[in-house]
Design an enzyme around this catalytic site. Structure first.
Site, PDB file in Angstrom:
ATOM      1  N   CYS A  78      -4.632  -4.899  13.311  1.00  0.00           N
ATOM      2  CA  CYS A  78      -4.912  -5.775  13.011  1.00  0.00           C
ATOM      3  C   CYS A  78      -5.164  -6.956  14.376  1.00  0.00           C
ATOM      4  O   CYS A  78      -6.299  -6.357  15.051  1.00  0.00           O
ATOM      5  CB  CYS A  78      -3.152  -6.904  13.056  1.00  0.00           C
ATOM      6  SG  CYS A  78      -3.539  -8.856  12.246  1.00  0.00           S
ATOM      7  N   HIS A 179      -3.550  -4.926   7.755  1.00  0.00           N
ATOM      8  CA  HIS A 179      -1.759  -4.444   8.122  1.00  0.00           C
ATOM      9  C   HIS A 179      -1.596  -3.216   6.964  1.00  0.00           C
ATOM     10  O   HIS A 179      -1.278  -3.468   6.112  1.00  0.00           O
ATOM     11  CB  HIS A 179      -0.416  -5.621   7.906  1.00  0.00           C
ATOM     12  CG  HIS A 179      -0.379  -6.620   8.842  1.00  0.00           C
ATOM     13  ND1 HIS A 179       0.347  -6.336  10.351  1.00  0.00           N
ATOM     14  CD2 HIS A 179      -1.028  -8.222   9.080  1.00  0.00           C
ATOM     15  CE1 HIS A 179       0.068  -6.972  11.299  1.00  0.00           C
ATOM     16  NE2 HIS A 179      -0.814  -8.621   9.786  1.00  0.00           N
ATOM     17  N   GLU A 181       0.460  -0.877   7.198  1.00  0.00           N
ATOM     18  CA  GLU A 181       2.350  -1.526   6.889  1.00  0.00           C
ATOM     19  C   GLU A 181       2.424  -2.000   5.296  1.00  0.00           C
ATOM     20  O   GLU A 181       3.394  -1.404   5.408  1.00  0.00           O
ATOM     21  CB  GLU A 181       2.439  -1.065   8.073  1.00  0.00           C
ATOM     22  CG  GLU A 181       2.476  -2.145   8.374  1.00  0.00           C
ATOM     23  CD  GLU A 181       2.276  -3.327   9.185  1.00  0.00           C
ATOM     24  OE1 GLU A 181       2.613  -4.134  10.054  1.00  0.00           O
ATOM     25  OE2 GLU A 181       0.546  -2.193   9.335  1.00  0.00           O
TER      26      GLU A 181
END
Length: 200
Positions: A78, A179, A181
């Protein structure tokens, strides 16, 4: 096991990235100074927020020059990816300069909201082991208002009012604008690829 250094550049996603790595069986150590990079086999630079504050924190931690001189694989996530480029329009700040290009503010238009938030499709641009195992039309989760241009280093792009770099690689330097995650199987695969792939 690979020694993974996770840089604390002040981003709120540090914990979630660490948890994503734990799900892959990787116990990353959090790094807040240059000494912490010693012995690392992979380095991850996550980040959310503003480029000027993140660069200021890296300077305060004495990490700018060590990151520029790093000789092991590095991935920015990011905001961390944006910091790998030469410059950001956000605060008119000089970044790490590891990748050519200027990060620019995304332009809102009819049907195009900025910040760009939500799931969007990755558009493969060239072959890279970072994308190994991803299905066609893989999507990832984005939250950002600034974007890096598509360059010769772009591995995958994304279209939101125009193409921007979503995944990038130049030698040991890699990045993901989305992202990982928060990107389910797509994110987990790209993180695993970064940790396991062979670099030149």
């Amino acid at each position: 096991m690979t020694d993974v250094a996770l840089i604390d550049a002040g981003g709120a996603n540090l914990g979630s990235v660490r948890y994503a790595l734990e799900r892959l069986g990787v116990d990353a150590r959090v790094v807040r100074d240059a000494a912490g990079l010693h012995g690392a086999q992979r380095v991850i630079l996550p980040g959310v927020g503003a480029a000027p504050e993140a660069m200021s924190r890296l300077r305060t931690q004495g990490l700018v020059e060590p990151l520029r001189a790093l000789q092991v694989p590095l991935i920015g996530i990011c905001l961390g990816m944006q910091l790998l480029f030469e410059h950001s329009e956000e605060g008119d700040v000089e970044c790490l300069g590891l990748l050519p290009g200027i990060v620019r503010h995304m332009t809102p238009a009819l049907g195009i909201r900025v910040p760009h938030m939500g799931w969007n499709q990755l558009v493969p641009m060239r072959e890279s082991a970072l994308l190994a195992g991803l299905p066609e039309r893989a999507s990832a989760y984005f939250v950002h208002g600034y974007a890096a241009p598509v360059t010769a280093d772009t591995v995958a792009a994304c279209d939101h009012g125009g193409l921007f770099t979503a995944v990038v690689q130049n030698g040991l330097r890699c990045g993901a604008q989305f992202h990982p995650e928060r990107s389910a199987d797509t994110g987990a695969r790209i993180l695993r690829n970064f940790l396991e792939m062979s670099f030149p």
